[in-house]
Design a protein around this motif. Structure first.
Motif, mmCIF file in Angstrom:
data_model
loop_
_atom_site.group_PDB
_atom_site.id
_atom_site.type_symbol
_atom_site.label_atom_id
_atom_site.label_comp_id
_atom_site.label_asym_id
_atom_site.label_seq_id
_atom_site.Cartn_x
_atom_site.Cartn_y
_atom_site.Cartn_z
ATOM 1 N N ALA A 83 0.826 -1.215 0.000
ATOM 2 C CA ALA A 83 0.000 0.000 0.000
ATOM 3 C C ALA A 83 0.864 1.271 0.000
ATOM 4 O O ALA A 83 0.478 2.260 -0.614
ATOM 5 N N VAL A 84 2.009 1.246 0.689
ATOM 6 C CA VAL A 84 2.852 2.467 0.680
ATOM 7 C C VAL A 84 3.816 2.511 -0.505
ATOM 8 O O VAL A 84 4.513 3.494 -0.703
ATOM 9 N N GLY A 85 3.876 1.428 -1.257
ATOM 10 C CA GLY A 85 4.749 1.427 -2.444
ATOM 11 C C GLY A 85 6.131 0.883 -2.181
ATOM 12 O O GLY A 85 7.068 1.145 -2.937
ATOM 13 N N MET A 86 6.298 0.147 -1.083
ATOM 14 C CA MET A 86 7.577 -0.537 -0.857
ATOM 15 C C MET A 86 7.334 -2.007 -1.214
ATOM 16 O O MET A 86 7.041 -2.831 -0.363
ATOM 17 N N LYS A 87 7.410 -2.298 -2.493
ATOM 18 C CA LYS A 87 6.936 -3.580 -3.049
ATOM 19 C C LYS A 87 7.598 -4.809 -2.400
ATOM 20 O O LYS A 87 8.813 -5.015 -2.549
ATOM 21 N N PRO A 88 6.805 -5.630 -1.698
ATOM 22 C CA PRO A 88 7.391 -6.812 -1.051
ATOM 23 C C PRO A 88 7.470 -8.018 -1.990
ATOM 24 O O PRO A 88 6.695 -8.123 -2.936
ATOM 25 N N ILE A 89 8.411 -8.899 -1.716
ATOM 26 C CA ILE A 89 8.439 -10.218 -2.360
ATOM 27 C C ILE A 89 7.813 -11.168 -1.345
ATOM 28 O O ILE A 89 8.309 -11.286 -0.213
ATOM 29 N N ILE A 90 6.718 -11.830 -1.724
ATOM 30 C CA ILE A 90 5.997 -12.643 -0.734
ATOM 31 C C ILE A 90 6.816 -13.892 -0.406
ATOM 32 O O ILE A 90 7.109 -14.703 -1.289
ATOM 33 N N PRO A 91 7.204 -14.040 0.875
ATOM 34 C CA PRO A 91 8.011 -15.220 1.229
ATOM 35 C C PRO A 91 7.127 -16.444 1.462
ATOM 36 O O PRO A 91 6.057 -16.335 2.050
ATOM 37 N N GLU A 92 7.587 -17.600 0.980
ATOM 38 C CA GLU A 92 6.851 -18.853 1.232
ATOM 39 C C GLU A 92 7.167 -19.405 2.625
ATOM 40 O O GLU A 92 6.457 -20.262 3.137
#
Ligand code: PMP
Length: 427
Positions: A330-339
């Motif tokens: 939402a704030v634009g700090m794009k996460p990489i979704i961890p498994e």
């Protein structure tokens, strides 16, 4: 007075002295309002474990305060053999197939000291927990790096750790006559990648083909999300004989300060580990081992049941992961979704325009950014470059790693900092 002038440091320490953890941890202690940098929970271990500690203390068993068996307190090695015997589908002998260490860290140190000779090559998958490289070098070995490479996600979706993969041909090209071992870390710190069966089969086939060892760091074995399965490489065809599996009570029971870890494997591999252990720390804290043994006893009884901590902890952490992923997006700090694991990487590109960068050293950009962020925004995170070798430190410039094993209030405070920062940017 005659001052000592001769050089004191042993040659084997050359090139192994830098440690950004010390630096960032010090900065975090001085400046951070919120610390999502170093990987430890800010919540306590489960009540049953704390109660076991209190009980062990209040018991009149004076021996719990004294030295115990060098290679592992008997109750602990017995229950670890029983527990992991069940998971690996083989009988484990507590005396020869299990060694208790001072956390997984000492288990790793023992492996490199015990197996790596001068000039031996050790394959390390990037990004990696940084001590692998330093410990290989300290043993006189040569680290050989193979990167996980990201594939772009489809349809504007967030990237997942599963999008980072090994190129099979590139991996095969790293194995040679000089290769002694490969280090596997699944679930992987810092990416959160959980290696699939196909990926592990590929690694296992190469290990068997080239007759090399596998050092399998599985400290995040219970922290796996979305119904994914953690596969133990030692359980694959031909791998038991050549694999040392490493675990950590710190990660398993949210008690990183207790520093109880272990290695599992065939006696032929554990024998040199025992020698290294007896020539270094000799034995680990008795009381902590006793309590961890009781924790495993409980978990064995509740195995797979909803009350099991190994079932509850990943459930809670998955909620924290999902919340943080959503807020960062939402704030634009794009996460990489961890498994898996309790870490996630986030892309800070949209925030870098605020960072008055002065490239006055060869320090990587993300590291300069992370230091500036903790000093100026009060939020501590680890730069991704820490998890790459010198030659590859600038491959990805815009990622920082957050630890989400934190109380709700801590994660909210981190979100508040990011929200405020974002508003200041747009207003
Ligand atoms: N391996 C990995 C991948 C880790 O992330 C850590 C801790 N950060 C360790 C080993 C060390 O574990 P311990 O605290 O049990 O020594």
């Amino acid at each position: 007075q005659a001052k000592m002038s001769r050089p004191v440091q042993a040659r084997r320490l050359e090139g192994t002295d830098k440690n950004i953890w010390v630096e960032i941890t010090n900065l975090a202690a001085t400046y951070s309002k919120v610390n999502l940098g170093q990987g430890f929970p800010d919540f306590p271990p489960p009540d049953f474990l704390k109660e076991a500690f209190m009980r062990a203390l209040s018991e009149e068993n004076a021996m719990l305060h004294q030295y115990t068996r060098a290679f592992g307190h008997l109750p602990l090695v017995k229950i670890l053999a029983q527990f992991y015997g069940k998971l690996l589908g083989r009988d484990l002998d507590p005396m020869t197939n299990v060694l208790v260490t001072v956390g997984a860290y000492q288990a790793l140190f023992c492996c490199f000291q015990a197996f790596v000779d001068e000039g031996d090559e050790v394959i390390i998958i990037e990004p990696f927990f940084d001590c692998y490289e330093l410990m290989v070098k300290m043993a006189g070995g040569v680290p050989v790096f193979i990167p996980l490479r990201p594939k772009p996600p489809k349809d504007g979706k967030l990237m997942s750790s599963a999008d980072w993969q090994l190129d099979p041909a590139e991996l095969a090209s790293k194995f040679s006559e000089r290769t002694k071992a490969i280090v596997l870390n699944s679930p992987n710190n810092p990416l959160g990648k959980v290696f699939s069966r196909a990926e592990l089969d590929l690694i296992a086939a190469l290990c068997v083909k080239h007759d090399i060892l596998c050092i399998s760091d599985e400290v995040y074995e219970w922290l796996v999300y979305d119904g994914k399965e953690h596969i133990r490489i030692a359980s694959l065809q031909g791998m038991w004989d050549r694999t040392v599996t490493i675990g950590s009570a710190g990660k398993t029971f949210s008690a990183t300060g207790w520093k109880v870890g272990w290695t599992l494997g065939p006696n032929r591999l554990l024998q040199p580990l025992r020698t290294t252990h007896q020539n270094s720390v000799y034995l680990c804290a008795t009381l902590a081992q006793e309590v961890v043994a009781q924790g495993f006893q409980r978990e064995l009884e509740l195995y797979g049941k909803p009350e099991s901590y190994f079932v509850q902890l990943p459930k809670e952490l998955q909620q924290k992961r999902d919340w943080l992923v959503q807020r960062l997006d939402a704030v634009g700090m794009k996460p990489i979704i961890p498994e898996g694991t309790y870490f996630l990487l986030a892309d800070f590109s949209e925030f870098k325009s605020d960072f008055p960068d002065v490239a006055d050293s060869d320090e990587p950009y993300d590291s300069r950014f992370a230091k500036w962020m903790v000093k100026n925004k009060g939020l501590a995170a680890m730069p991704l470059s820490v998890f790459y070798c010198e030659a590859h430190k600038n491959n990805y410039k815009h990622f920082i790693r957050f630890c989400f094993a934190k109380e709700e209030a801590t994660l909210k405070a981190a979100n508040d900092i990011l929200q405020k920062w974002k508003q200041e940017k747009t207003s």
